[in-house]
Write a protein that holds these residues in place. Structure first.
Motif: not given
Lengths: 246, 246
Positions: A106-107, A109-110, A113-114, A183, A187
């Motif tokens: 689930k992480r 994407i986070a 995107e960084h 960020t 994650h």
């Protein structure tokens, strides 16, 4: 009632053990895929890990119910009872391993995107290789009821904790160097922690294998890994060059 | 064999239920104390939480063994079987709550030795109040077998996830503002995550209470909280003012 009992205790146990082994294979795959999704920012793969977790949960429920019914119906004693109780415990650990893989997935994407620091993702991949090796070995020890191999798995957890600690430090340094990394690194930190905990579950399974085989609890040799982060990082209490703590 | 059975099924069940309730009280205390230790940098209190976790683990093992023996001996059916299976599941969740409290307690030194942002610790205290309220309520629902209250606990988890998400953002902002905050904030982040997961375990217990009472699984109303961090934070993907992502 007796007519309804069409299988023997042996058959019931074999069925449960086979399901555990399938569950183990699926948990391994989920761990591999979650880390691969993280490595290659593969959101599709991440989503399939999330979907697979639903199946893993269902198998765990099924094993639980089967095991309980077998205990009620057969009233197994000694090693037979330990086999069933052990199956319940191991399926519980495998289900939690699936949850941890899902959380990492689930992480994706986070982190994606960084712009993520690739060398850190590689560190996590290394951590995951170690945890997967432990998982494979403990499932093997379960399949062969090899208590010596189970002991080796337990002792191998130390290496995972050491790598986790080093990744933890690296991630903190990276965040300190450039706030834009914070960020994604956060994650990655949780992902690394997930993998470290997968190692802990492999250790739990090793202890269960030992218990099934010997009827005794494995002797405590070392404290559990999750003491590592806080204790091992007290030397990070020194603020980085540039001034005292705020 | 019959002479050895000196207690009735009712007595055995009552014993197990009483132990669960004691376990619940102890888990609550550990959560309260771990957060209090974090708030007041009380390392002595933190150490006592770590020590208490050993006891909680032992009680869980005891409940497990008792429950299994009761199933083998009494072969309970329907609601009686659900009571025993429910007890095994709830004691497992309570044991995990204890582990999470212990993990928070172990971070006290790391957070303390860095000058921690007090307002964030207060946010975590608020999060912990919510999780503790959920835990108290679900233990109450278990004591009275109140499936409506169990449903309310499940629905209350959403508030915890929202507060966790806000603390997650706040911690990230704080880290971005001043790199000297990063180490302490990282440990606070893990502590907040621990508390959010305690809320998830309260939800699990609510589902078990519902299952014991009704014989059915609670209908899925909302996805589990641990999807919140990654999904809710995708808006943090924008790098802070000052330049594009590294």
């Amino acid at each position: 009632m007796a007519e309804h009992i069409v299988t023997s205790y042996e058959d019931e146990l074999k069925f449960i053990i086979r399901r555990i082994s399938e569950m183990g294979g699926q948990a391994e795959r989920m761990v591999e895929q979650s880390v691969s999704a993280l490595m290659h920012s593969d959101w599709g793969l991440a989503q399939s890990v999330v979907a697979d977790d639903v199946l893993l949960d269902a198998v765990q429920r099924e094993i639980d119910e089967r095991a309980i019914r077998t205990i009620a119906k057969r009233q197994p004693m000694a090693v037979d009872l330990r086999e069933i109780v052990g199956a319940i415990r191991i399926s519980n650990d495998l289900e939690r391993i699936g949850d941890l893989a899902k959380n990492t997935a689930k992480r994706v994407i986070a982190v994606h995107e960084h712009s993520q620091p690739m060398q850190l993702v590689r560190g996590i991949e290394h951590l995951s290789d170690l945890a997967l090796a432990q998982l494979k070995e403990v499932l093997d020890a379960y399949a062969t009821r090899d208590e010596k191999q189970a002991l080796a798995v337990r002792d191998g957890d130390e290496a995972i904790d050491a790598v986790y600690t080093s990744i933890f430090r690296e991630l903190l340094t990276y965040m300190m160097e450039d706030p834009r990394n914070i960020t994604a690194c956060t994650h990655l930190l949780f992902s690394a922690k997930n993998i470290e905990r997968i190692g802990d579950h492999a250790t739990n399974i090793a202890e269960t294998v030992y218990y099934i085989k010997t009827g005794e609890q494995m002797e405590a040799e070392r404290p559990k890994g999750d003491s590592t982060p806080s204790l091992a990082h007290t030397d990070l209490t020194t603020p980085p060059p540039g001034g005292p703590g705020a």
